[in-house]
Every structure is written in structure tokens, then in C-alpha cells.
Design a protein around this motif. Structure first.
Motif, PDB file in Angstrom:
ATOM      1  N   ILE A  83       0.841  -1.197   0.000  1.00 47.13           N
ATOM      2  CA  ILE A  83       0.000   0.000   0.000  1.00 47.13           C
ATOM      3  C   ILE A  83       0.875   1.246   0.000  1.00 47.13           C
ATOM      4  O   ILE A  83       1.743   1.407   0.850  1.00 47.13           O
ATOM      5  CB  ILE A  83      -0.958   0.008   1.206  1.00 47.13           C
ATOM      6  N   VAL A  84       0.625   2.101  -0.983  1.00 43.92           N
ATOM      7  CA  VAL A  84       1.275   3.411  -1.074  1.00 43.92           C
ATOM      8  C   VAL A  84       0.160   4.434  -1.224  1.00 43.92           C
ATOM      9  O   VAL A  84      -0.606   4.398  -2.177  1.00 43.92           O
ATOM     10  CB  VAL A  84       2.237   3.494  -2.273  1.00 43.92           C
ATOM     11  N   ILE A  85       0.076   5.344  -0.262  1.00 45.05           N
ATOM     12  CA  ILE A  85      -0.984   6.352  -0.263  1.00 45.05           C
ATOM     13  C   ILE A  85      -0.410   7.673  -0.736  1.00 45.05           C
ATOM     14  O   ILE A  85       0.569   8.166  -0.185  1.00 45.05           O
ATOM     15  CB  ILE A  85      -1.605   6.486   1.138  1.00 45.05           C
ATOM     16  N   ARG A  86      -1.034   8.243  -1.765  1.00 41.66           N
ATOM     17  CA  ARG A  86      -0.620   9.542  -2.270  1.00 41.66           C
ATOM     18  C   ARG A  86      -1.478  10.618  -1.605  1.00 41.66           C
ATOM     19  O   ARG A  86      -1.842  10.497  -0.447  1.00 41.66           O
ATOM     20  CB  ARG A  86      -0.714   9.540  -3.790  1.00 41.66           C
ATOM     21  N   ASP A  87      -1.828  11.624  -2.311  1.00 44.54           N
ATOM     22  CA  ASP A  87      -2.567  12.771  -1.783  1.00 44.54           C
ATOM     23  C   ASP A  87      -4.059  12.458  -1.725  1.00 44.54           C
ATOM     24  O   ASP A  87      -4.773  12.662  -2.704  1.00 44.54           O
ATOM     25  CB  ASP A  87      -2.304  13.995  -2.664  1.00 44.54           C
ATOM     26  N   ILE A  88      -4.533  11.952  -0.598  1.00 43.91           N
ATOM     27  CA  ILE A  88      -5.950  11.642  -0.447  1.00 43.91           C
ATOM     28  C   ILE A  88      -6.625  12.691   0.417  1.00 43.91           C
ATOM     29  O   ILE A  88      -5.979  13.351   1.226  1.00 43.91           O
ATOM     30  CB  ILE A  88      -6.194  10.227   0.148  1.00 43.91           C
ATOM     31  N   ASP A  89      -7.919  12.822   0.243  1.00 46.28           N
ATOM     32  CA  ASP A  89      -8.717  13.726   1.071  1.00 46.28           C
ATOM     33  C   ASP A  89      -8.876  13.077   2.440  1.00 46.28           C
ATOM     34  O   ASP A  89      -9.399  11.975   2.556  1.00 46.28           O
ATOM     35  CB  ASP A  89     -10.091  13.940   0.420  1.00 46.28           C
ATOM     36  N   ARG A  90      -8.407  13.761   3.467  1.00 48.14           N
ATOM     37  CA  ARG A  90      -8.480  13.216   4.827  1.00 48.14           C
ATOM     38  C   ARG A  90      -9.673  13.780   5.607  1.00 48.14           C
ATOM     39  O   ARG A  90      -9.816  13.533   6.787  1.00 48.14           O
ATOM     40  CB  ARG A  90      -7.190  13.514   5.570  1.00 48.14           C
ATOM     41  N   GLY A  91     -10.526  14.518   4.931  1.00 47.01           N
ATOM     42  CA  GLY A  91     -11.696  15.100   5.578  1.00 47.01           C
ATOM     43  C   GLY A  91     -12.744  14.052   5.909  1.00 47.01           C
ATOM     44  O   GLY A  91     -12.739  12.937   5.387  1.00 47.01           O
ATOM     45  N   ASP A 147       1.929  -1.063   8.111  1.00 42.97           N
ATOM     46  CA  ASP A 147       3.170  -0.875   7.351  1.00 42.97           C
ATOM     47  C   ASP A 147       2.935  -0.164   6.023  1.00 42.97           C
ATOM     48  O   ASP A 147       3.363  -0.605   4.968  1.00 42.97           O
ATOM     49  CB  ASP A 147       3.844  -2.238   7.091  1.00 42.97           C
ATOM     50  N   THR A 148       2.218   0.953   6.085  1.00 43.92           N
ATOM     51  CA  THR A 148       1.857   1.680   4.879  1.00 43.92           C
ATOM     52  C   THR A 148       2.879   2.754   4.552  1.00 43.92           C
ATOM     53  O   THR A 148       3.382   3.439   5.436  1.00 43.92           O
ATOM     54  CB  THR A 148       0.465   2.333   5.068  1.00 43.92           C
ATOM     55  N   ASP A 149       3.170   2.920   3.245  1.00 45.23           N
ATOM     56  CA  ASP A 149       4.049   3.970   2.750  1.00 45.23           C
ATOM     57  C   ASP A 149       3.208   5.194   2.433  1.00 45.23           C
ATOM     58  O   ASP A 149       2.350   5.143   1.555  1.00 45.23           O
ATOM     59  CB  ASP A 149       4.790   3.477   1.508  1.00 45.23           C
ATOM     60  N   TRP A 150       3.436   6.309   3.135  1.00 44.91           N
ATOM     61  CA  TRP A 150       2.711   7.546   2.896  1.00 44.91           C
ATOM     62  C   TRP A 150       3.541   8.402   1.969  1.00 44.91           C
ATOM     63  O   TRP A 150       4.422   9.145   2.393  1.00 44.91           O
ATOM     64  CB  TRP A 150       2.436   8.273   4.213  1.00 44.91           C
ATOM     65  N   SER A 151       3.281   8.302   0.679  1.00 44.63           N
ATOM     66  CA  SER A 151       4.030   9.022  -0.348  1.00 44.63           C
ATOM     67  C   SER A 151       3.656  10.503  -0.345  1.00 44.63           C
ATOM     68  O   SER A 151       2.521  10.862  -0.085  1.00 44.63           O
ATOM     69  CB  SER A 151       3.736   8.418  -1.723  1.00 44.63           C
ATOM     70  N   GLU A 152       4.602  11.339  -0.673  1.00 41.38           N
ATOM     71  CA  GLU A 152       4.361  12.785  -0.725  1.00 41.38           C
ATOM     72  C   GLU A 152       4.265  13.284  -2.155  1.00 41.38           C
ATOM     73  O   GLU A 152       4.527  14.427  -2.447  1.00 41.38           O
ATOM     74  CB  GLU A 152       5.474  13.535   0.024  1.00 41.38           C
ATOM     75  N   GLU A 153       3.938  12.429  -3.110  1.00 39.86           N
ATOM     76  CA  GLU A 153       3.840  12.816  -4.522  1.00 39.86           C
ATOM     77  C   GLU A 153       2.736  13.798  -4.746  1.00 39.86           C
ATOM     78  O   GLU A 153       1.716  13.787  -4.220  1.00 39.86           O
ATOM     79  CB  GLU A 153       3.594  11.581  -5.383  1.00 39.86           C
TER      80      GLU A 153
END
Length: 153
Positions: A83-91, A147-153
Motif C-alpha cells: 500500500i502506497v498512499i498519495r494525496d488523499i482527502d483526509r476530511g 506498514d503503509t508507505d505515505w508518499s508525498e507525490e
């Protein structure tokens, strides 16, 4: 006003990111249950499977409701890779990750992703959007974020 209308039309013209992976015939008139795989465009490694009813031409002719499919859907989402999370809405309202028309104008099946930060979980909600009366038809699935990768793309 015209810009909003054009933006809405552009959104409806956006190609769907669904792949049909199965189809089950349910009766003699040709009605089917379709199963689609949908990959989250902003979260690598998560795939949702949605099952929904697809009306046959015979059913449409006999029922007289030509241009509409039922809103009911079932959803199951799982981790299918890292799992790699990019720019998601956290609202709190999350964001729409999938939409498919269920009638010519007034009804669509949608999948909305909501991030539950306190529990480090992605929630996927399949729901109908109907302009005339709304809809209480929904299904939910969750994916824990270990163990998720929080990408800053």
C-alpha cells in the motif's frame, strides 16, 4: 453557471477505472450479476470488487423501466499489494473514487473513500446517489493500514 455545467459533464465523461472480472446469470430472461474490480487511483495496493445487478433487455421491456438499473451493490476491498498512499482527502466526507451511471440522468453508483486516521483504516462506501429521493442503499468495506508507505507525490 455554464462553467459548472461543463465541469459536471467532464466529470461524467471521465473513463471508469473498472474491469469486469465476472458475470453470473441469475434467471432465464438474461439478468446478470456483474463483478467489477476497481483499483483506487490514489492508493496503490488496494483493489475493491463491486457486485451489481445488470438488467436484461427482456426485463427492461417487461417492466417498462427502460433506462434504469437497481442501485443495490455489494463491495469488498482488500490489500492486493504494497500500500502506497498519495494525496488523499483526509476530511470527514472523504472523496469519490469511482462512479457509474445507473440511469440516463438521475442515478449513479458511487464508491467513496474515507480515511479513519484514529484507527489507521481506509473505509470504502458503495452507495447510490439519486437526485429525486436519495437512497439508503449502501455497502461498506475497510482496509487496515499496516506498514503503509505515505508518499508525498
Amino acid at each position: 453557471m455554464i462553467k459548472r455545467l461543463l465541469a459536471a459533464l467532464a466529470l461524467t465523461a471521465t473513463p471508469l477505472h473498472a474491469e469486469e472480472v465476472g458475470s453470473v446469470g441469475v434467471d432465464w430472461v438474461g439478468n446478470d450479476i456483474i463483478i467489477d474490480a476497481i483499483e483506487d487511483p490514489e492508493v496503490d495496493g488496494v483493489t475493491c470488487h463491486i457486485a451489481y445487478f445488470d438488467r436484461s433487455l427482456i426485463d427492461r421491456l417487461s417492466q417498462g423501466n427502460w433506462f434504469e438499473d437497481p442501485s443495490n451493490a455489494s463491495i469488498a476491498c482488500r490489500q492486493t499489494g504494497p500500500i502506497v498512499i498519495r494525496d488523499i482527502d483526509r476530511g470527514e466526507g472523504g472523496e469519490q473514487v469511482f462512479r457509474e451511471s445507473r440511469s440516463i440522468i438521475l442515478k449513479s453508483l458511487r464508491v467513496t473513500r474515507i480515511f479513519d486516521e484514529a484507527h489507521q483504516t481506509l473505509i470504502y462506501l458503495a452507495h447510490a446517489n439519486e437526485l429525486t429521493e436519495g437512497s439508503a442503499k449502501m455497502a461498506i468495506s475497510t482496509v487496515p493500514l499496516w506498514d503503509t508507505d505515505w508518499s508525498e507525490e
